[in-house]
Design a protein around this motif. Structure first.
Motif, PDB file in Angstrom:
ATOM      1  N   LYS A 140       0.297  -1.190  -0.010  1.00 11.03           N
ATOM      2  CA  LYS A 140       0.054  -0.149  -0.106  1.00 11.03           C
ATOM      3  C   LYS A 140       0.942   1.915   0.389  1.00 11.03           C
ATOM      4  CE  LYS A 140      -3.568   1.998   2.829  1.00 11.03           C
ATOM      5  NZ  LYS A 140      -2.788   3.154   3.250  1.00 11.03           N
ATOM      6  N   GLU A 141       1.990   1.634   0.711  1.00 12.87           N
ATOM      7  CA  GLU A 141       3.342   1.973   0.629  1.00 12.87           C
ATOM      8  C   GLU A 141       3.644   2.349  -0.484  1.00 12.87           C
ATOM      9  OE1 GLU A 141       6.975   3.543   3.375  1.00 12.87           O
ATOM     10  OE2 GLU A 141       6.418   1.611   3.654  1.00 12.87           O
ATOM     11  N   GLN A 142       4.018   1.474  -1.380  1.00  7.70           N
ATOM     12  CA  GLN A 142       4.392   1.608  -2.375  1.00  7.70           C
ATOM     13  C   GLN A 142       3.818   2.670  -3.206  1.00  7.70           C
ATOM     14  OE1 GLN A 142       5.965  -2.152  -2.075  1.00  7.70           O
ATOM     15  NE2 GLN A 142       8.198  -2.381  -1.929  1.00  7.70           N
ATOM     16  N   ILE A 143       2.667   1.890  -3.322  1.00  2.00           N
ATOM     17  CA  ILE A 143       1.392   2.523  -4.596  1.00  2.00           C
ATOM     18  C   ILE A 143       1.477   3.872  -3.999  1.00  2.00           C
ATOM     19  CG2 ILE A 143      -0.873   2.466  -5.198  1.00  2.00           C
ATOM     20  CD1 ILE A 143      -0.123  -0.844  -4.914  1.00  2.00           C
ATOM     21  N   GLU A 144       0.946   3.844  -2.888  1.00  2.00           N
ATOM     22  CA  GLU A 144       0.299   5.195  -2.536  1.00  2.00           C
ATOM     23  C   GLU A 144       1.940   6.605  -2.606  1.00  2.00           C
ATOM     24  OE1 GLU A 144      -2.914   4.526   0.915  1.00  2.00           O
ATOM     25  OE2 GLU A 144      -0.684   5.680   1.460  1.00  2.00           O
ATOM     26  N   ASN A 145       2.761   5.912  -2.986  1.00  2.00           N
ATOM     27  CA  ASN A 145       3.584   7.140  -2.903  1.00  2.00           C
ATOM     28  C   ASN A 145       5.236   6.592  -4.032  1.00  2.00           C
ATOM     29  OD1 ASN A 145       3.711   9.123  -0.457  1.00  2.00           O
ATOM     30  ND2 ASN A 145       3.469   6.598   0.903  1.00  2.00           N
ATOM     31  N   SER A 146       4.762   5.517  -4.931  1.00  2.00           N
ATOM     32  CA  SER A 146       5.401   5.822  -6.485  1.00  2.00           C
ATOM     33  C   SER A 146       7.143   4.831  -5.345  1.00  2.00           C
ATOM     34  CB  SER A 146       5.416   6.619  -6.541  1.00  2.00           C
ATOM     35  OG  SER A 146       4.158   6.801  -7.672  1.00  2.00           O
ATOM     36  N   ILE A 147       7.220   3.992  -4.563  1.00  2.00           N
ATOM     37  CA  ILE A 147       8.518   4.169  -4.028  1.00  2.00           C
ATOM     38  C   ILE A 147       8.926   3.167  -4.884  1.00  2.00           C
ATOM     39  CG2 ILE A 147       9.587   2.776  -2.224  1.00  2.00           C
ATOM     40  CD1 ILE A 147       7.362   4.139  -0.472  1.00  2.00           C
ATOM     41  N   TYR A 148      10.334   3.067  -5.417  1.00  2.00           N
ATOM     42  CA  TYR A 148      10.741   1.912  -6.333  1.00  2.00           C
ATOM     43  C   TYR A 148      12.258   2.459  -6.244  1.00  2.00           C
ATOM     44  CZ  TYR A 148      12.063  -1.565  -9.912  1.00  2.00           C
ATOM     45  OH  TYR A 148      13.457  -2.218 -10.002  1.00  2.00           O
ATOM     46  N   THR A 149      12.634   1.671  -6.043  1.00  2.00           N
ATOM     47  CA  THR A 149      14.242   1.982  -6.057  1.00  2.00           C
ATOM     48  C   THR A 149      15.654   0.821  -7.190  1.00  2.00           C
ATOM     49  OG1 THR A 149      14.943   2.345  -3.490  1.00  2.00           O
ATOM     50  CG2 THR A 149      17.241   2.066  -5.012  1.00  2.00           C
ATOM     51  N   PRO A 150      15.587   1.628  -8.282  1.00  2.00           N
ATOM     52  CA  PRO A 150      16.143   1.019  -9.818  1.00  2.00           C
ATOM     53  C   PRO A 150      17.435   0.213  -9.489  1.00  2.00           C
ATOM     54  CG  PRO A 150      16.180   3.408  -9.824  1.00  2.00           C
ATOM     55  CD  PRO A 150      15.355   2.967  -8.837  1.00  2.00           C
ATOM     56  N   PRO A 151      18.061  -0.318  -9.490  1.00  2.00           N
ATOM     57  CA  PRO A 151      19.085  -1.609  -9.706  1.00  2.00           C
ATOM     58  C   PRO A 151      20.272  -1.036 -10.171  1.00  2.00           C
ATOM     59  CG  PRO A 151      18.452  -2.467 -10.193  1.00  2.00           C
ATOM     60  CD  PRO A 151      17.216  -1.701  -9.949  1.00  2.00           C
ATOM     61  N   LEU A 152      19.299   0.163 -11.230  1.00  2.00           N
ATOM     62  CA  LEU A 152      20.652   0.691 -11.410  1.00  2.00           C
ATOM     63  C   LEU A 152      20.736   1.747 -11.071  1.00  2.00           C
ATOM     64  CD1 LEU A 152      19.359   0.447 -15.519  1.00  2.00           C
ATOM     65  CD2 LEU A 152      21.474  -1.355 -14.407  1.00  2.00           C
ATOM     66  N   ALA A 153      22.503   2.163 -11.210  1.00  2.00           N
ATOM     67  CA  ALA A 153      23.007   3.507 -11.525  1.00  2.00           C
ATOM     68  C   ALA A 153      23.362   4.381 -12.392  1.00  2.00           C
ATOM     69  CB  ALA A 153      24.601   4.452 -10.586  1.00  2.00           C
ATOM     70  N   ASP A 154      23.444   5.693 -12.969  1.00  2.00           N
ATOM     71  CA  ASP A 154      24.503   6.586 -13.646  1.00  2.00           C
ATOM     72  C   ASP A 154      23.913   6.300 -15.308  1.00  2.00           C
ATOM     73  OD1 ASP A 154      25.638   8.225 -11.969  1.00  2.00           O
ATOM     74  OD2 ASP A 154      27.145   6.052 -12.790  1.00  2.00           O
ATOM     75  N   CYS A 155      22.094   6.322 -14.757  1.00  2.00           N
ATOM     76  CA  CYS A 155      21.311   6.315 -16.000  1.00  2.00           C
ATOM     77  C   CYS A 155      19.613   6.593 -15.744  1.00  2.00           C
ATOM     78  CB  CYS A 155      20.292   4.549 -16.186  1.00  2.00           C
ATOM     79  SG  CYS A 155      20.493   3.878 -17.848  1.00  2.00           S
ATOM     80  N   LYS A 156      19.406   7.439 -16.949  1.00  2.00           N
ATOM     81  CA  LYS A 156      18.264   8.038 -16.714  1.00  2.00           C
ATOM     82  C   LYS A 156      17.033   7.751 -17.946  1.00  2.00           C
ATOM     83  CE  LYS A 156      20.389  12.051 -14.951  1.00  2.00           C
ATOM     84  NZ  LYS A 156      20.438  13.464 -14.598  1.00  2.00           N
ATOM     85  N   GLY A 157      15.889   7.700 -17.420  1.00  2.00           N
ATOM     86  CA  GLY A 157      14.921   7.344 -18.418  1.00  2.00           C
ATOM     87  C   GLY A 157      13.175   7.047 -17.692  1.00  2.00           C
ATOM     88  N   THR A 158      12.031   7.066 -18.178  1.00  2.00           N
ATOM     89  CA  THR A 158      10.892   6.462 -17.595  1.00  2.00           C
ATOM     90  C   THR A 158      11.150   4.960 -17.454  1.00  2.00           C
ATOM     91  OG1 THR A 158      10.085   8.754 -19.002  1.00  2.00           O
ATOM     92  CG2 THR A 158       8.520   6.948 -18.184  1.00  2.00           C
ATOM     93  N   LEU A 159      10.644   4.243 -16.711  1.00  2.00           N
ATOM     94  CA  LEU A 159      10.590   3.234 -16.215  1.00  2.00           C
ATOM     95  C   LEU A 159       8.788   3.015 -17.145  1.00  2.00           C
ATOM     96  CD1 LEU A 159      10.757   2.313 -12.249  1.00  2.00           C
ATOM     97  CD2 LEU A 159      12.449   1.751 -14.203  1.00  2.00           C
ATOM     98  N   TRP A 160       9.195   1.858 -17.819  1.00  2.00           N
ATOM     99  CA  TRP A 160       8.793   1.300 -19.175  1.00  2.00           C
ATOM    100  C   TRP A 160       8.547  -0.311 -19.322  1.00  2.00           C
ATOM    101  CZ3 TRP A 160       7.900  -0.957 -23.537  1.00  2.00           C
ATOM    102  CH2 TRP A 160       7.157  -0.610 -24.283  1.00  2.00           C
ATOM    103  N   GLY A 161       7.245  -0.972 -18.941  1.00  2.00           N
ATOM    104  CA  GLY A 161       7.538  -2.429 -19.730  1.00  2.00           C
ATOM    105  C   GLY A 161       6.597  -3.375 -18.704  1.00  2.00           C
ATOM    106  N   GLY A 162       7.303  -4.162 -18.124  1.00  2.00           N
ATOM    107  CA  GLY A 162       6.173  -5.511 -18.110  1.00  2.00           C
ATOM    108  C   GLY A 162       6.988  -6.622 -18.154  1.00  2.00           C
ATOM    109  N   ASN A 163       5.220  -7.583 -18.775  1.00  2.00           N
ATOM    110  CA  ASN A 163       5.713  -9.203 -19.302  1.00  2.00           C
ATOM    111  C   ASN A 163       6.125  -8.932 -20.338  1.00  2.00           C
ATOM    112  OD1 ASN A 163       3.740 -11.251 -20.813  1.00  2.00           O
ATOM    113  ND2 ASN A 163       4.857 -11.713 -18.720  1.00  2.00           N
ATOM    114  N   LEU A 164       7.042  -9.687 -20.471  1.00  2.00           N
ATOM    115  CA  LEU A 164       7.423  -9.654 -22.383  1.00  2.00           C
ATOM    116  C   LEU A 164       6.476  -9.951 -23.392  1.00  2.00           C
ATOM    117  CD1 LEU A 164      10.411  -8.998 -23.799  1.00  2.00           C
ATOM    118  CD2 LEU A 164      11.258 -11.654 -23.433  1.00  2.00           C
ATOM    119  N   ALA A 165       6.700 -10.601 -23.142  1.00  2.00           N
ATOM    120  CA  ALA A 165       4.943 -11.216 -24.359  1.00  2.00           C
ATOM    121  C   ALA A 165       4.173 -10.615 -24.240  1.00  2.00           C
ATOM    122  CB  ALA A 165       5.489 -12.784 -23.873  1.00  2.00           C
ATOM    123  N   THR A 166       3.907  -9.683 -22.789  1.00  2.00           N
ATOM    124  CA  THR A 166       2.439  -9.182 -23.504  1.00  2.00           C
ATOM    125  C   THR A 166       3.605  -7.352 -24.066  1.00  2.00           C
ATOM    126  OG1 THR A 166       1.385  -9.919 -21.448  1.00  2.00           O
ATOM    127  CG2 THR A 166       0.695  -7.926 -22.881  1.00  2.00           C
TER     128      THR A 166
END
Length: 266
Positions: A140-166
């Motif tokens: 609930k907290e992660q959804i309400e506050n858009s919490i995610y720590t990406p494992p990539l450093a020095d890389c900028k962009g919009t998080l986009w993706g999901g299920n590969l086949a879809t």
């Protein structure tokens, strides 16, 4: 997350008792929960025909009380709705949409058409229904506050993706229906796909130059059921793209599926 709608834009629901359990569980936290009628319908292998599922989707967005829409499950069926959705309804009535697997098609299309951030995360049927209190409060907290720590450093962009086949199933549409205009950090996962099919789908991305040229980093989630060549296939894909890559096994079809805010800038 105070008023939740549960809808089934994709596969049919064989065990509605789990959804009753989800509703009671959410209400324990003071969250009003409305299960839409299409959840209880069956049409072939989807939850109600396209009109029923579309009406539930539109109805959940039009309901002024609802702030969060949680999909019941994945499976198949979301892509059948994409050309029938009234995106002005979604744009004019923003909500948090939560789903993964086949719901990837909705996340992609809604982001492209409206720019709204939604959430690649556990769903109602086999997600919330199996959570304990602490797991749900973090979700609930992660959804309400858009919490995610990406494992990539020095890389900028919009998080986009999901299920590969879809994702690959979207490729039959014109670029303007699904490919964003900005640089992307691609995150992908899948389940029960053999190595050669994963290789084929990643090659399809490499041949889709409109999408390929926007990818500035890759986060590989879990590929449940893949074979012995998986790591070589994934590394080769990132090397051809010539972008940084990292692994997050919690982006998965499995129990530990984490929340990824789809469309957030990093």
């Amino acid at each position: 997350m105070k008023n939740v709608a549960i809808i089934a834009p994709a596969g049919n629901i064989e065990n509605t008792e789990k959804l009753d359990k989800t509703k009671l569980f959410l209400e324990k936290f003071g969250i009003k929960t409305k299960i839409y009628p299409g959840v209880f319908e069956n049409f072939r292998y989807v939850a109600g025909d396209d009109n029923i599922r579309l009406n539930d989707l539109h109805g959940a967005y039009l309901d002024k009380e609802i702030d969060t829409i949680i999909c019941a499950r994945g499976g198949y069926g979301s892509i059948r709705l994409l050309d029938k959705i009234d995106y002005n309804i979604i744009k004019n009535n923003p909500k948090k949409l939560v789903g993964s697997s086949d719901i990837t098609a909705l996340l992609i299309s809604i982001y492209k058409k409206t720019g709204q951030i939604n959430y690649h995360a556990k769903m109602a049927l086999n997600g919330i229904s199996e959570m304990n209190d602490s797991e749900f409060l973090r979700y609930k907290e992660q959804i309400e506050n858009s919490i995610y720590t990406p494992p990539l450093a020095d890389c900028k962009g919009t998080l986009w993706g999901g299920n590969l086949a879809t994702i690959v199933s979207m490729f039959g549409a014109p670029d303007e229906n699904y490919i964003p205009d900005e640089d992307l950090i691609l995150f992908i996962e899948d389940i029960n796909e053999p190595d050669y099919k994963i290789d084929r789908m990643l090659t399809q991305i490499l041949r889709n130059t409109s999408l390929k040229n926007k990818i500035k980093g890759v986060i590989f989630g879990e590929f449940i059921g893949a074979g012995e060549h998986l790591n070589d296939i994934l590394k080769e894909f990132a090397d051809i793209l010539n972008v940084p890559y990292a692994f997050d096994p919690n982006i998965t079809h499995g129990k530990n599926n984490t929340v990824v805010p789809f469309g957030i800038k990093i």
